[in-house]
Every structure is written in C-alpha cells, then in structure tokens.
Design an enzyme around this catalytic site. Structure first.
Site, mmCIF file in Angstrom:
data_model
loop_
_atom_site.group_PDB
_atom_site.id
_atom_site.type_symbol
_atom_site.label_atom_id
_atom_site.label_comp_id
_atom_site.label_asym_id
_atom_site.label_seq_id
_atom_site.Cartn_x
_atom_site.Cartn_y
_atom_site.Cartn_z
ATOM 1 N N LYS A 43 -42.117 12.369 5.661
ATOM 2 C CA LYS A 43 -42.464 12.590 4.258
ATOM 3 C C LYS A 43 -43.912 13.009 3.895
ATOM 4 O O LYS A 43 -44.033 13.940 2.857
ATOM 5 C CB LYS A 43 -41.820 11.441 3.379
ATOM 6 C CG LYS A 43 -42.316 10.174 3.619
ATOM 7 C CD LYS A 43 -41.617 8.950 2.581
ATOM 8 C CE LYS A 43 -42.199 7.600 3.114
ATOM 9 N NZ LYS A 43 -41.744 7.056 4.351
ATOM 10 N N ASN A 83 -46.191 8.005 -3.659
ATOM 11 C CA ASN A 83 -46.749 7.130 -2.418
ATOM 12 C C ASN A 83 -47.730 7.572 -1.534
ATOM 13 O O ASN A 83 -47.886 6.615 -0.833
ATOM 14 C CB ASN A 83 -45.283 7.152 -1.628
ATOM 15 C CG ASN A 83 -45.324 5.840 -0.542
ATOM 16 O OD1 ASN A 83 -45.503 4.708 -0.967
ATOM 17 N ND2 ASN A 83 -44.987 6.064 0.752
ATOM 18 N N HIS A 114 -38.302 -0.971 7.759
ATOM 19 C CA HIS A 114 -38.347 -2.074 6.741
ATOM 20 C C HIS A 114 -37.264 -2.980 7.004
ATOM 21 O O HIS A 114 -36.578 -3.313 5.882
ATOM 22 C CB HIS A 114 -38.449 -1.274 5.600
ATOM 23 C CG HIS A 114 -39.530 -0.445 5.357
ATOM 24 N ND1 HIS A 114 -40.910 -0.790 5.635
ATOM 25 C CD2 HIS A 114 -39.872 0.844 4.977
ATOM 26 C CE1 HIS A 114 -41.859 0.160 5.226
ATOM 27 N NE2 HIS A 114 -41.110 1.320 5.191
#
Length: 446
Positions: free
Chosen positions: A120, A143, A188
């Site tokens: 990303k 981000n 995660h």
C-alpha cells in the site's frame, strides 16, 4: 486553550502524530475537548502542553467512568476499539470515530484511498507521483507521512491516502472517488480475533466509494457490497475489458489494459513481479481519476520505489543483497521470495522478529522452491523454524550482524541474500527502518 461551552464532549484517545493532528483539527470546532493516553509520557505530550496549556489530559490506565463522560471518542489507530473503557463508552451511547472519519467529513476534494496487507505504501506513493506528473495539486498522506487531517485546507484538488485496517475500524464512510484493497494476508493477528475480522475492517474502505479497484488474484480484494460501484480490475494473465493485466510475447511480459499492450515489465523502475501488480493497481486508480495514460506510464518507468522495500543494496562476490525490511508479515515475505528468486541462483533468506501471532506455514512452499537456506533471528525465530520444518537448511543466529555474516558464507555467486523478515521489528530494533538501515550498514561492511 479556552474551552468553549458545548454539549459535544470529545475525548481524543491516544496521542502521537495522529492524536495531535486530531487535537489541532478539533480545537477549532465547537467541542469540549480532552485527551487520554495510557502511557505516562506519550510522544507529543510536551508539544500538546505547549500548544494547548489548558487542555485536560488523562494519563495512565484508561478509566471507564471517565470515558463514559464523553459523547464522542476519537481513537488513534494504535489503540484497539476493543479496549474495555472504549467499549463501555460506546455502550453508553458515545460515537467512536478516528482521524480518517473526521477527514472524510471535511474533505474538499476527491479522495483516492489505498489499503492492503502489502504494497500500500508503494502504490500510494506511485499514485501520488502520477498525480503530480498529470498536473494535479495532490496531497499525499494518511497512514504514511502527513496525518490526513493536516492535509486539509491547503488547496489540494486531489487527496491520495494510505489507510490502515486500524484507521478503517473507526471510519464510517470514506466516500472515495477510487479505492482498493490490494490484498489480504495474515497480519495483526495479535489485534484481530480472526482473519475475517481483519478482512472486514479492510472492506470499510469501499463505504461510499465510486470506483472499486479489484485485485483478481486475491478474492478478498472484492467488495462485499456492490451497489452503485464501478469495477476496474487488475491481475496477472487476465486480459479482459476494463482490466489491467499481463501477457507474454517474444519481447517479454507486457502490462496491458483491455486488449492493448501498455508497457513492458522490463521498463519499470521497480524490482520484482509483485511490483508489477502494484503498478497495475496504481494505473487502475489513476485511470479512475482521469490521469493521462502516457503520463502514468512514464512515471512508472521513472519510479524507483521506496527505501526498505525490495531495495537493492549492493553486490558482493556475485551475490545481490536486497533490503526488504518493510516485509513485516508473511504475505509480504512470500511475495518477495517468489518475485525476487534469481534465474540462475537461489535466495538466502534472512527472517525473524515478532510474528504478531501470524501463521508462518504459507512460507514453506516459496522457501522450499526458491531458497538455498533460511537464517533466522529474533523472538519468533524458533516458531518460524518449526513451521519451515525440514523444507530448507535453517540456521539460527542471535543478532542481525551474525545473520548477515552467516548468509554471506552460505550464498553462492548468482544468489540473492534477501532480508524480508515476515515479522515486526520491535523485539530487536526501533522500527523496520532501523532494521533496514542496520542491514545496509552490515552489507556495506562485507
């Protein structure tokens, strides 16, 4: 700051760069504003006190009763909304939001939004460069780089945002012009109960979206809700209308759109087949935003990528050393191994660190087929070694320096030594950049 009387009481939960950006943004609104952080000395605390000396600040363990006294919580992405105090406030009627939700509400220009387990940041940066080359006044952040709220009010005619699953958890409608979930792999898992929970968080990027950019090579890239969505697709060897794809001929591998050849993969400035996928995604996003095709293709030729992402460091004794320290999850490392395997050699893999509860078994096949050996380090080296089993020669080392030295002894001319840890770095390093910089220094010293 003098607190304006208001019936809208807002608590910013979590400081750092994002929390500070929320405070700055909300301080100009009609809010009764306060800040909470579980740490005694969170980053940005002194800056907050200097800029907002009258701001109420709650430090230390979160208190459910305190949180329940606010009717809006703006939660930083590093803090799980499953925290008991946050859940209690929500049960009492508080609205739970994040910085991207606030941004979407105030955005004064179209948004291109990118998320995914891997790639990303590369795609976000490449789309930003394409937008600049197309003459757009583009603001890039989220981000990465500048927090989203700090992009507002500066005259941008287009926003390009990288957004994480954590940010999307607290985003209700992003209303993007174009959005994509590049891919979904285990990451995660220390924060999510299941891969499905992680997938569902990523899917929120499509809420209110006009153009969904879909990776045909990853079923989890497809939006669950399809109403009023235009689909643009990308994927390897899937030549179709409205699709960015690939085909091979005597000249090599072409990136295509529809049935037209656009650019040879060998012309790209990025290394590795996974970056062909990233370029296809960027082209699809830019096409949805109306960028001229030739401008995008020239940008793809010139874009050399970002540090710590499949970054060639140097060649020593016929061995290439590649820094992919940003490969912090299993999917990223598997893609790097498969993309960077040399035609006339093997990969010596350097991996390990904090696996964040991930399943390492998807590494077995790419390691078996592409690697000469794996040199493992860090807190989860043992767990990774157990997952790899006898698929490859495995060496355990106590430090990155020892791992690099061992890899140099193992590698043969034509091989590539690849640092792609499949793990977070915090067990041994400040962050993935520190890990990558140390790798560079060690390689320069060989």
């Amino acid at each position: 700051m003098s607190v304006i009387a208001s019936d809208r009481r807002t608590l910013v939960v979590g400081l750092g760069a994002t929390g500070l950006s929320c405070v700055r943004y909300l301080s100009g609104k009609d809010r009764d504003l306060a800040v909470a952080d579980s740490r005694a000395q969170p980053p940005g605390l002194q800056e907050l006190r200097d800029q907002f000396p009258d701001m109420p600040i709650y430090l230390g363990e979160f208190d459910a009763d305190t949180f329940a006294g606010f009717n809006e919580l703006v939660v930083s992405p590093g803090i799980s909304i499953a925290e008991p105090a946050i859940r209690h406030a929500a049960h009492q009627g508080a609205t739970i939001r994040g910085d991207i939700d606030l941004f979407a509400e105030a955005a004064d220009a179209p948004i291109i939004a990118i998320t995914g387990s891997n790639g990303k940041t590369t795609v976000t940066s490449l789309v930003g460069e394409m937008a600049k080359a197309a003459g757009r006044k583009v603001a890039v952040g989220g981000n990465i780089g500048t927090p989203a709220l700090e992009l507002l009010g500066k005259g941008a005619d287009l926003y390009v945002l990288e957004v994480s699953s954590f940010q999307l958890e607290t985003t209700h409608e992003l209303n993007a012009l174009a959005a994509t979930v590049l891919n979904v792999s285990d990451d995660h898992m220390d924060r999510y109960d299941s891969k499905m929970d992680y997938f569902q968080a990523k899917q929120r990027i499509f809420n209110g979206c006009k153009n969904a950019i879909v990776n045909l090579d990853d079923a989890l890239s497809t939006p669950m809700a399809r109403d009023n969505l235009r689909f643009l697709c990308f994927g390897f060897y899937r030549v179709n209308p409205e699709t960015f794809s690939t085909r091979d001929d005597e000249h090599g591998t072409w990136i295509t759109f529809g049935f037209d050849n656009l650019i040879l993969a060998s012309e790209l400035g990025l290394m590795g087949s996974h970056n062909i996928s990233n370029v296809m995604a960027a082209l699809a996003l830019g096409h949805a935003a109306g960028f001229p095709m030739e401008v995008m293709l020239q940008t793809a030729r010139e874009f050399k990528g970002l540090p710590h992402r499949c970054e060639w460091v140097r060649q020593v004794a016929g061995v290439d050393y590649i820094n992919d320290s940003k490969g912090t999850n299993v999917g990223a490392t598997a893609a790097a191994i498969q993309s960077l395997a040399p035609d006339n050699g093997k990969i010596v893999l350097l991996a390990g660190g904090d696996g964040k509860g991930a399943d390492f078994s998807p590494l077995v096949e790419p390691v078996r087929t592409c690697c000469r050996a794996a040199v493992l380090f860090g807190v989860d080296a043992g767990r990774m070694a157990e997952a790899l089993g006898d698929s490859i020669a495995i060496h355990r080392e106590d430090s990155l320096a020892a791992a690099v030295s061992r890899a140099a002894d193992i590698a043969k001319a034509g091989d590539r030594v690849l640092l792609s840890p499949a793990c977070a770095s915090f067990d041994m390093f400040r962050d993935y950049m520190d890990r990558g910089n140390q790798f560079r220094q060690l390689v320069e010293g060989l």
